[in-house]
Design a protein around this motif. Structure first.
Motif, short mmCIF file in Angstrom:
data_model
loop_
_atom_site.label_atom_id
_atom_site.label_comp_id
_atom_site.label_asym_id
_atom_site.label_seq_id
_atom_site.Cartn_x
_atom_site.Cartn_y
_atom_site.Cartn_z
N LEU A 45 0.91 -1.00 0.19
CA LEU A 45 -0.05 0.02 0.11
C LEU A 45 1.04 1.22 -0.07
O LEU A 45 1.81 1.39 0.73
N ARG A 46 0.72 2.19 -0.98
CA ARG A 46 1.38 3.27 -0.98
C ARG A 46 0.58 4.41 -0.96
O ARG A 46 -0.58 4.35 -1.74
N ILE A 47 0.97 5.59 -0.41
CA ILE A 47 0.22 6.74 -0.51
C ILE A 47 0.92 7.72 -1.52
O ILE A 47 1.91 7.63 -1.71
N GLU A 48 -0.07 8.26 -2.47
CA GLU A 48 0.53 9.21 -3.48
C GLU A 48 0.06 10.59 -3.28
O GLU A 48 -1.06 11.01 -3.70
N PRO A 49 0.76 11.30 -2.50
CA PRO A 49 0.53 12.61 -2.09
C PRO A 49 0.43 13.74 -3.29
O PRO A 49 -0.43 14.79 -3.05
N ALA A 50 0.74 13.19 -4.70
CA ALA A 50 0.54 14.24 -5.49
C ALA A 50 -0.66 14.35 -6.16
O ALA A 50 -1.03 15.27 -6.80
N ARG A 51 -1.71 13.31 -5.65
CA ARG A 51 -3.10 13.13 -5.97
C ARG A 51 -4.18 13.87 -5.41
O ARG A 51 -5.21 13.57 -5.43
N ARG A 52 -3.73 14.71 -4.47
CA ARG A 52 -4.84 15.47 -3.70
C ARG A 52 -4.36 16.93 -3.64
O ARG A 52 -3.08 17.26 -3.37
N PRO A 53 -5.13 17.99 -3.45
CA PRO A 53 -4.68 19.62 -3.01
C PRO A 53 -4.50 19.50 -1.24
O PRO A 53 -4.91 18.70 -0.47
N TYR A 54 -3.85 20.53 -0.91
CA TYR A 54 -3.48 20.70 0.46
C TYR A 54 -3.90 22.16 0.93
O TYR A 54 -3.50 23.20 0.06
N GLY A 55 -4.52 22.40 2.00
CA GLY A 55 -4.54 23.89 2.51
C GLY A 55 -3.51 24.37 2.91
O GLY A 55 -2.16 23.56 3.21
N GLU A 56 -3.40 25.66 3.41
CA GLU A 56 -2.12 26.17 3.86
C GLU A 56 -1.72 25.70 5.15
O GLU A 56 -0.42 25.62 5.18
N ALA A 57 -2.30 25.31 6.04
CA ALA A 57 -2.32 24.79 7.38
C ALA A 57 -1.35 23.48 7.13
O ALA A 57 -0.59 23.04 7.74
N GLU A 58 -2.02 22.59 6.20
CA GLU A 58 -1.52 21.39 5.82
C GLU A 58 -0.28 21.47 5.12
O GLU A 58 0.75 20.50 5.60
N GLY A 59 -0.01 22.06 4.47
CA GLY A 59 1.21 22.40 3.82
C GLY A 59 2.30 23.00 4.65
O GLY A 59 3.56 22.20 4.58
N GLU A 60 2.05 23.64 5.68
CA GLU A 60 3.08 23.99 6.73
C GLU A 60 3.27 22.57 7.77
O GLU A 60 4.60 22.46 7.84
N ARG A 61 2.45 21.94 7.90
CA ARG A 61 2.65 20.69 8.51
C ARG A 61 3.47 19.77 7.82
O ARG A 61 4.06 18.63 8.32
N LEU A 62 3.32 19.75 6.42
CA LEU A 62 3.96 18.83 5.55
C LEU A 62 5.31 19.06 5.18
O LEU A 62 6.27 18.38 4.31
N ALA A 63 5.80 20.39 5.46
CA ALA A 63 7.15 20.94 5.22
C ALA A 63 8.26 20.11 5.66
O ALA A 63 9.37 19.92 4.77
N ASP A 64 8.27 19.35 6.53
CA ASP A 64 9.62 18.42 6.78
C ASP A 64 9.55 17.34 6.00
O ASP A 64 10.59 16.53 6.36
N LEU A 65 8.27 16.82 5.34
CA LEU A 65 8.15 15.74 4.52
C LEU A 65 8.62 16.01 3.12
O LEU A 65 9.52 15.52 2.48
N PHE A 66 8.14 17.37 2.77
CA PHE A 66 8.37 17.69 1.18
C PHE A 66 9.10 18.79 1.06
O PHE A 66 9.14 19.35 -0.19
#
Length: 214
Positions: A45-66
């Motif tokens: 099972l793989r997550i494909e993060p490019a296949r959904r949009p992200y809000g501003e707060a989500e983007g900040e929390r995902l900065a350490d990953l991407f």
């Protein structure tokens, strides 16, 4: 060779599992209504993060990953979520089975950090199948399940959160080295703190004072 097709018809959390567990409902179809005696499956099972949009707060929390959002065109790579094995009983034509996927709440795991960062919406998953099929109208014909067999799933993020809340309500987990755990335990004992929560709050409360002194 028996042609197989896979689809996911739903996903839910299992409230009775010993730990956080997602249950995927799979529909498996054998081409031409063929008889399958048994199916030994492996599913990645793989997550494909490019296949959904992200809000501003989500983007900040995902900065350490991407990294910064300006780099996401090249950094939103698939994330390994889980790998499980499943034995499917014999069937003819089409069958539906449930596949249990244990989940971790370890925030050192990239998939957990990703899922915790989401405010809602859907999690784009790709299920990749392999394994061995035992089929044939009479006797056994042993054939591999081709590596190109897959199924796309859009799992509601709330389903993962439900699984976590059932076992760790309102909590998260951090994995720390043994020597650091010993130091924290010693600190807790010296200050007669009643819990790990109180210990961490005490340390966080001291941080502004120490910064002001520096």
């Amino acid at each position: 060779m028996t042609e197989l097709a896979f689809a996911c018809t739903g996903v839910r959390s299992d409230p009775y599992a010993a730990g956080p567990t997602l249950v995927f409902r799979l529909r498996i179809t054998a081409g031409g209504g063929a008889r399958v005696h048994a199916l030994a499956l492996r599913c990645q099972l793989r997550i494909e993060p490019a296949r959904r949009p992200y809000g501003e707060a989500e983007g900040e929390r995902l900065a350490d990953l991407f990294g910064e959002r300006s780099r996401w065109g090249s950094t939103l790579n698939p994330i390994q979520f889980a790998q499980v094995a499943l034995m499917v009983p014999g069937f003819e034509g089409t069958t539906e089975v449930e596949m249990a996927v244990p989940c971790t709440y370890d925030l050192e795991v990239a998939a957990t950090r990703y899922l915790r960062a989401l405010d809602g919406g859907e999690v784009p998953l790709l299920l990749l199948f392999s394994g061995t099929a035992f089929s044939g109208p009479s006797g056994f014909q042993v054939t591999p399940v081709p590596w190109d067999k897959e199924a796309v799933v859009r799992m509601p993020a709330a389903v993962w959160r439900d699984a976590m809340e059932q076992h760790f309500p309102g909590c998260g987990w951090l994995r720390l080295p043994g020597d650091l755990m010993d130091e924290l335990l010693a600190y807790r004992s010296r200050h007669a703190l009643p819990s790990w929560e109180a210990t961490v709050r005490e340390l966080l409360g001291r941080a502004p004072i120490e910064e002001a002194v520096r």
